[in-house]
Design a protein around this motif. Sequence first.
Motif, mmCIF file in Angstrom:
data_model
loop_
_atom_site.group_PDB
_atom_site.id
_atom_site.type_symbol
_atom_site.label_atom_id
_atom_site.label_comp_id
_atom_site.label_asym_id
_atom_site.label_seq_id
_atom_site.Cartn_x
_atom_site.Cartn_y
_atom_site.Cartn_z
ATOM 1 N N ALA A 24 1.391 -16.126 -4.582
ATOM 2 C CA ALA A 24 1.195 -17.322 -4.959
ATOM 3 C C ALA A 24 1.234 -17.750 -6.336
ATOM 4 N N ALA A 25 1.046 -16.667 -7.066
ATOM 5 C CA ALA A 25 0.998 -16.751 -8.647
ATOM 6 C C ALA A 25 2.586 -16.991 -9.128
ATOM 7 N N ILE A 26 3.603 -16.666 -8.295
ATOM 8 C CA ILE A 26 4.823 -16.584 -8.653
ATOM 9 C C ILE A 26 5.656 -17.744 -8.027
ATOM 10 N N PRO A 27 6.028 -18.866 -8.964
ATOM 11 C CA PRO A 27 6.567 -20.042 -8.201
ATOM 12 C C PRO A 27 7.600 -20.017 -7.224
ATOM 13 N N GLY A 28 7.474 -20.543 -6.319
ATOM 14 C CA GLY A 28 8.240 -20.317 -5.012
ATOM 15 C C GLY A 28 8.642 -19.297 -4.466
ATOM 16 N N ALA A 29 7.867 -17.907 -4.622
ATOM 17 C CA ALA A 29 7.742 -16.565 -4.172
ATOM 18 C C ALA A 29 7.765 -16.599 -2.677
ATOM 19 N N ARG A 30 8.498 -15.854 -1.768
ATOM 20 C CA ARG A 30 8.591 -15.855 -0.654
ATOM 21 C C ARG A 30 7.506 -14.538 -0.279
ATOM 22 N N PHE A 31 6.534 -14.453 0.685
ATOM 23 C CA PHE A 31 5.976 -13.433 1.082
ATOM 24 C C PHE A 31 6.235 -13.020 2.371
ATOM 25 N N GLU A 32 6.487 -11.673 2.521
ATOM 26 C CA GLU A 32 6.786 -11.209 3.882
ATOM 27 C C GLU A 32 6.090 -9.901 3.956
ATOM 28 N N LEU A 33 5.382 -10.163 5.420
ATOM 29 C CA LEU A 33 4.501 -8.800 5.854
ATOM 30 C C LEU A 33 5.105 -8.186 6.636
ATOM 31 N N ILE A 34 5.352 -6.803 6.371
ATOM 32 C CA ILE A 34 5.965 -5.756 7.187
ATOM 33 C C ILE A 34 4.998 -4.934 8.118
ATOM 34 N N ARG A 35 5.239 -5.125 9.545
ATOM 35 C CA ARG A 35 4.392 -4.819 10.481
ATOM 36 C C ARG A 35 4.520 -3.169 10.427
ATOM 37 N N ASP A 36 3.490 -2.256 10.926
ATOM 38 C CA ASP A 36 3.506 -0.868 11.086
ATOM 39 C C ASP A 36 3.908 -0.230 9.737
ATOM 40 N N ALA A 37 3.613 -0.803 8.641
ATOM 41 C CA ALA A 37 3.966 -0.062 7.435
ATOM 42 C C ALA A 37 2.683 0.038 6.353
ATOM 43 N N TRP A 43 5.003 -6.601 1.799
ATOM 44 C CA TRP A 43 3.801 -6.003 1.776
ATOM 45 C C TRP A 43 3.676 -5.154 3.185
ATOM 46 N N GLY A 44 3.433 -4.002 3.138
ATOM 47 C CA GLY A 44 3.223 -3.339 4.261
ATOM 48 C C GLY A 44 1.637 -3.653 4.690
ATOM 49 N N GLU A 45 1.546 -4.267 6.129
ATOM 50 C CA GLU A 45 0.166 -4.896 6.647
ATOM 51 C C GLU A 45 -0.928 -3.540 6.588
ATOM 52 N N ASN A 46 -0.593 -2.420 6.776
ATOM 53 C CA ASN A 46 -1.482 -1.291 6.772
ATOM 54 C C ASN A 46 -1.691 -0.750 5.313
ATOM 55 N N ASP A 47 -1.495 -1.401 4.243
ATOM 56 C CA ASP A 47 -1.590 -0.883 2.917
ATOM 57 C C ASP A 47 -3.155 -0.637 2.559
ATOM 58 N N VAL A 53 -4.170 0.867 -0.417
ATOM 59 C CA VAL A 53 -4.071 0.783 -1.980
ATOM 60 C C VAL A 53 -4.300 -0.548 -2.388
ATOM 61 N N VAL A 54 -3.555 -1.421 -2.062
ATOM 62 C CA VAL A 54 -3.525 -2.925 -2.358
ATOM 63 C C VAL A 54 -3.013 -3.552 -1.024
ATOM 64 N N THR A 55 -4.338 -4.340 -0.529
ATOM 65 C CA THR A 55 -4.210 -4.995 0.758
ATOM 66 C C THR A 55 -3.186 -6.162 0.787
ATOM 67 N N PRO A 56 -3.020 -6.754 1.919
ATOM 68 C CA PRO A 56 -2.034 -7.745 1.933
ATOM 69 C C PRO A 56 -2.500 -9.024 1.389
ATOM 70 N N ASP A 57 -3.960 -9.151 1.267
ATOM 71 C CA ASP A 57 -4.458 -10.279 0.705
ATOM 72 C C ASP A 57 -3.983 -10.276 -0.922
ATOM 73 N N PHE A 58 -4.159 -9.117 -1.347
ATOM 74 C CA PHE A 58 -3.848 -8.959 -2.730
ATOM 75 C C PHE A 58 -2.477 -9.296 -2.894
ATOM 76 N N GLY A 59 -1.658 -8.922 -2.087
ATOM 77 C CA GLY A 59 -0.125 -9.468 -2.156
ATOM 78 C C GLY A 59 0.055 -10.731 -1.978
#
Length: 251
Positions: A213-226, A196-200, A202-208
Motif C-alpha cells: 500500500a505504501a508503493i504507488p500502484g503496487a500489486r499484492f499477490e498472496l501465495i497459498r501454501d507458502a 507474500w506467502g500466506e503462512n509466513d 517472519v513477516v505476516t501477510p498484513d505486513f506485506g
Amino acid sequence: MTTHQATGLTIEPYPGLPLTVRDVGAGRPVLVLHGGGGPVTMSGVVDHFAATSRVLAPTHPGWEDTPRPEWFSGVGDLAETYLELLDDRDLSDVVVLGSSFGGWIASEMTVRDRGRRIGALIIMNAIGPRVEGHEVRMPTAPPGPPPGQDSGAAAPPRGPSPEAIRTMLAYTGPSLSDPKLLHRLARVKVPALVVWGENDTVVTPDFGRAYAAAIPGARFELIRDAGHLPAREAPQATFAAVDAFLAATGR
C-alpha cells in the motif's frame, strides 16, 4: 530443474571490498538479491529467469565467507553498491527482485534510483519498513534436516545460520527495520509487485499488504501454501504471479 552455465564475477567497488556476482543468461537484466539464508535460497529464481534474461545475483558481503569491512554496515551501503553495479555495467530497464532482507535492499535501491536504471521492482516477503503492530520475527535454522529427509542428504537449511543472522544484523541493526522507509516508498515510480506467502511467520501477510500500500500502484499477490520463501515452497504459483506481472507491464 534446468541449470544454466554461469560466469562468476569478482569486482571491487571500493578498496578492500571484493564483491562476488553470479552472471548468467542473456536478455533483459534481472538483479536477484538474496535474504538471510544466502544465495542458495534464490537458486530457483535465478534458474527461472536465466532462460530468458540476463541474471546478476550478487552475494552480499559477509555471506558465504566473503569479506565485509567494518565500515560497510548499512542497507544503504548495499543499495548504493548495487546501483553502482548497474551503472558500471550500463544496464537499464532492470528488474530488481529481492527476497526477505534482499527485498529491503531492492526497495531502498528503487527509492534511490536517480539514474533510472530500474524498470520494475519485485519483492517477496520483504522486511525493511516499520509497520506498527507487526513485528519481524527472526527465523531460525533447525538443528537437523527437515522431517522425512535423509540426514545424509545435502540440502540447504530452512533458516539463516547464526553467522548469517549476525551479518544481517550488522546491516539492519537490532530493530530489523527503518522507520522512515514506509514513507519514502512513495518515491517508487516503476511497476511493483509484492509477493507474500500466506503462512509466513517472519513477516505476516498484513505486513506485506501495508508494504504494498505504501508503493504507488503496487500489486499484492498472496501465495497459498507458502511461508517466508514462496519461490522455493510454491514455485509454480510464485513464478506464475511474477511472469503475469511482467507481461502486464509490457516487458
